[in-house]
Structure formats: structure tokens, C-alpha cells
Scaffold this active site. Structure first.
Site, PDB file in Angstrom:
ATOM      1  N   ASP A  59       0.864  -1.180   0.000  1.00 21.09           N
ATOM      2  CA  ASP A  59       0.000   0.000   0.000  1.00 21.09           C
ATOM      3  C   ASP A  59       0.901   1.229   0.000  1.00 21.09           C
ATOM      4  O   ASP A  59       2.102   1.129   0.254  1.00 21.09           O
ATOM      5  CB  ASP A  59      -0.891   0.002   1.257  1.00 21.09           C
ATOM      6  CG  ASP A  59      -1.753   1.249   1.346  1.00 21.09           C
ATOM      7  OD1 ASP A  59      -2.418   1.577   0.348  1.00 21.09           O
ATOM      8  OD2 ASP A  59      -1.750   1.918   2.394  1.00 21.09           O
ATOM      9  N   SER A  60       0.298   2.397  -0.211  1.00 22.79           N
ATOM     10  CA  SER A  60       1.061   3.644  -0.167  1.00 22.79           C
ATOM     11  C   SER A  60       1.535   3.960   1.256  1.00 22.79           C
ATOM     12  O   SER A  60       2.439   4.779   1.428  1.00 22.79           O
ATOM     13  CB  SER A  60       0.182   4.787  -0.681  1.00 22.79           C
ATOM     14  OG  SER A  60      -1.016   4.847   0.069  1.00 22.79           O
TER      15      SER A  60
ATOM     16  N   CYS B 200     -11.269   3.244  -0.893  1.00 20.60           N
ATOM     17  CA  CYS B 200      -9.973   3.743  -0.422  1.00 20.60           C
ATOM     18  C   CYS B 200      -9.682   3.055   0.905  1.00 20.60           C
ATOM     19  O   CYS B 200     -10.596   2.841   1.714  1.00 20.60           O
ATOM     20  CB  CYS B 200     -10.049   5.257  -0.234  1.00 20.60           C
ATOM     21  SG  CYS B 200      -8.581   5.969   0.535  1.00 20.60           S
TER      22      CYS B 200
ATOM     23  N   GLU C  18      -5.768   9.977   8.901  1.00 22.45           N
ATOM     24  CA  GLU C  18      -4.381   9.880   9.390  1.00 22.45           C
ATOM     25  C   GLU C  18      -4.197  10.735  10.645  1.00 22.45           C
ATOM     26  O   GLU C  18      -3.388  10.437  11.507  1.00 22.45           O
ATOM     27  CB  GLU C  18      -3.410  10.312   8.292  1.00 22.45           C
ATOM     28  CG  GLU C  18      -3.540   9.425   7.071  1.00 22.45           C
ATOM     29  CD  GLU C  18      -2.267   8.754   6.619  1.00 22.45           C
ATOM     30  OE1 GLU C  18      -1.197   9.314   6.859  1.00 22.45           O
ATOM     31  OE2 GLU C  18      -2.367   7.665   6.010  1.00 22.45           O
TER      32      GLU C  18
ATOM     33  N   CYS D 227      -3.770  -1.051  -2.026  1.00 24.23           N
ATOM     34  CA  CYS D 227      -4.066   0.365  -2.271  1.00 24.23           C
ATOM     35  C   CYS D 227      -5.018   0.498  -3.461  1.00 24.23           C
ATOM     36  O   CYS D 227      -4.753  -0.038  -4.543  1.00 24.23           O
ATOM     37  CB  CYS D 227      -2.750   1.091  -2.569  1.00 24.23           C
ATOM     38  SG  CYS D 227      -2.942   2.824  -2.965  1.00 24.23           S
TER      39      CYS D 227
ATOM     40  N   HIS E  74      -8.537   3.983   3.606  1.00 17.64           N
ATOM     41  CA  HIS E  74      -8.805   4.705   4.857  1.00 17.64           C
ATOM     42  C   HIS E  74     -10.290   4.829   5.196  1.00 17.64           C
ATOM     43  O   HIS E  74     -10.643   5.086   6.346  1.00 17.64           O
ATOM     44  CB  HIS E  74      -8.227   6.118   4.770  1.00 17.64           C
ATOM     45  CG  HIS E  74      -6.730   6.184   4.789  1.00 17.64           C
ATOM     46  ND1 HIS E  74      -5.948   5.481   3.899  1.00 17.64           N
ATOM     47  CD2 HIS E  74      -5.884   6.870   5.587  1.00 17.64           C
ATOM     48  CE1 HIS E  74      -4.671   5.742   4.139  1.00 17.64           C
ATOM     49  NE2 HIS E  74      -4.600   6.577   5.161  1.00 17.64           N
TER      50      HIS E  74
HETATM   51  N1  DGL Z   1      -4.013   3.838  -0.048  1.00 15.01           N
HETATM   52  C1  DGL Z   1      -4.652   4.894  -0.809  1.00 15.01           C
HETATM   53  C2  DGL Z   1      -5.871   4.307  -1.530  1.00 15.01           C
HETATM   54  O1  DGL Z   1      -6.450   3.323  -1.115  1.00 15.01           O
HETATM   55  C3  DGL Z   1      -5.054   6.061   0.057  1.00 15.01           C
HETATM   56  C4  DGL Z   1      -3.885   6.870   0.586  1.00 15.01           C
HETATM   57  C5  DGL Z   1      -3.095   7.564  -0.509  1.00 15.01           C
HETATM   58  O2  DGL Z   1      -3.624   8.484  -1.177  1.00 15.01           O
HETATM   59  O3  DGL Z   1      -1.958   7.159  -0.712  1.00 15.01           O
HETATM   60  O4  DGL Z   1      -6.276   4.834  -2.533  1.00 15.01           O
END
Ligand code: DGL
Length: 272
Positions: A14-15, A188, A156, A77, A190
């Protein structure tokens, strides 16, 4: 290179920390499987970056996970799935599982005909990946998509139920609520943490779809189809490795919120 054994771990990336919502489901649904998680905390957020940049990052991370001996790669992600999944699937010999198709299928199964809303980062929504995945299963389903870029920083920051969060969510979700959809994809990593606020705004009649659940189920199917489930005879417990590209202490602090349990150790691996 020899193919990884069935006892090898599953790679997840993931990011940043958000993909731990997918790890949580993988641990719940596939408790025997070992995992290696990579969070690209040096380059987060991915949400507003160009598709080319996301593909470069994704290729780098997936290659690193393969070098660590993983037997499959889960792209946790949504933004990376939206931009890089076809590329990774064509380049890697291992099974590659993204979050978009499983979430889209779960939404199609849940809708009662009034249409599906999709919320995600600017990149995910601009890519049209969820619409395409939904229409691949159900061409006539109406899809209403809305980018909600402020949701990631709010989560976050731990602002899950503040007044400011509710105000921002109301504004973002107004077109979704007005469209009268009966299902909403939280597209997403989050957003599941904002489910209470989102659910209160769109109303009880709208089903919220968390892709993490469907993705873990899709991962099980993919490793079964590849003949790679961890052999039942292995007695050692599943092992979990967590690796980030920057700020491991910050990752450790945020991990509890996303994973629902604490992590003791985080490794660091930088790129470039
Ligand atoms: N992990 C990213 C997503 O699911 C969200 C956080 C980011 O923008 O890196 O799209």
C-alpha cells in the site's frame, strides 16, 4: 528463478499504513498464511499522483516483494490497483490481486437496483476503474462516483468523528445522497474507519462496501487456483513482516488504528 513454494508468504503493499485494513482481513480469513507488508510511507499519498508515477512505484515495490520470495502479491491500495494492476498482472509470474474488482463484485451483489456510489481518492475516481469493474459484471448498473481527497488526511490525523469531519463528509457525499443509490463502495483503504460518519450521512438504507473483506476472499481463491495454499501439515504459526520506506515509528503508532492490534517491529527499506 524457481517458483515460490506454497509455504512462502503472501506479499501485500500500500502507499502507507491504510493497507493494514486489508491485512486485518487477510489474517482473519487466511490465518495460516504468512504475510510480508510493504507501506510506501516515504512517498504517500498516492491519491493525487499521476498514473505513470504510481505505476513506477508499484513496479518497484512488487519487484521488491518478489525478491523477498512471496508467492502472490496483493495490491491493497485502491489508487495503485486503479493505475497499475493490469501492468503488474502482465509482468509478474505470481498471482496479483487488487482491491477494485473484488469490491466492485461485492457492490453488484449488494445493490437492489437503485445504483452504486463509489468514493475514493482523486486518482482512483479519475481512472474510472470502479465503473469499469462494475460494468464488467453488470453493464446496466448506474454508478455515481465522487472523489473525497480530504478523507485520507482526516483519518491519518485520527479525526474520525469530529464536527469538521462530519461537515466535510456532508459536502462530499451530497451528490451521492441526492443520487439515491442503495450501495456505496468505500474505494480507499482509509474510508472504512469513517464508516460511522459516512453511514449516518447516507442513511441506513445504503449498504457500505468495504473492499478489504472481498479482497481477502479473492486472495484465497487466487492462491487456491494456483495450487499455493500453505500446506496443512505445517505446524509453525504464520509469520508477519512489516516494512516501510520511511518513518517506522510513525507507522507503528498509526498501525493499531488500522490493524486493530499492535505491531512490535517494523523494518525499513528505501528506494532510489
Ligand atoms: N491507499 C490509498 C488508496 O487506497 C489512500 C492513501 C493515498 O492516497 O496514498 O487509494
Amino acid at each position: 528463478m524457481t517458483a515460490p513454494a506454497a509455504s512462502a508468504p503472501i506479499g501485500v503493499f500500500d502507499s502507507g499504513v491504510g493497507g493494514l485494513t486489508v491485512v486485518r482481513e487477510l489474517i482473519r480469513q487466511l490465518p495460516r498464511e504468512s504475510l510480508i507488508y510493504f507501506g510506501d510511507t516515504a512517498r504517500v499519498p498516492y491519491g493525487a499522483k499521476s498514473p505513470e508515477t504510481i505505476r513506477t512505484y508499484s513496479r518497484e515495490i512488487a519487484g521488491y516483494l518478489i525478491s523477498q520470495g512471496v508467492k502472490a502479491v496483493v495490491v491493497a491500495c485502491n489508487t495503485a490497483t486503479a493505475h497499475a494492476l493490469p501492468m503488474l498482472a502482465s509482468e509478474l509470474a505470481a498471482p496479483v490481486i487488487g482491491v477494485v474488482a473484488p469490491g466492485a463484485r461485492a457492490a453488484v451483489a449488494a445493490t437492489r437496483g437503485a445504483g452504486i456510489g463509489v468514493i475514493g481518492t482523486a486518482g482512483t475516481i479519475a481512472s474510472g476503474a470502479y465503473e469499469q469493474a462494475i460494468h464488467a459484471v453488470s453493464p446496466s448498473t448506474r454508478v455515481v462516483a465522487q472523489a473525497c481527497p480530504l478523507f485520507v488526511p482526516l483519518v491519518e490525523e485520527g479525526w474520525l468523528d469530529t464536527e469538521a469531519t462530519t461537515l466535510i463528509a456532508r459536502q462530499y457525499l451530497a451528490p451521492i445522497a441526492a443520487a439515491g443509490v442503495d450501495t456505496l463502495v468505500l474505494g480507499c483503504t482509509h474510508y472504512p474507519l469513517l464508516s460511522p460518519v459516512i453511514g449516518a450521512i447516507v442513511g441506513e438504507s445504503v449498504r457500505l462496501i468495504d473492499s478489504a473483506h472481498a479482497t481477502a476472499a479473492a486472495t484465497r481463491t487466487a492462491i487456491e487456483d494456483a495450487g499455493l495454499p500453505r500446506p496443512a501439515g505445517e505446524v509453525s504459526a504464520a509469520q508477519y513482516r512489516f516494512i516501510v520506506s520511511d518513518a517506522p515509528d510513525q507507522f507503528l503508532r498509526a498501525a493499531q488504528r488500522f490493524l486493530g492490534s499492535s505491531i512490535e517491529r517494523v523494518e525499513t527499506r528505501t528506494f532510489g
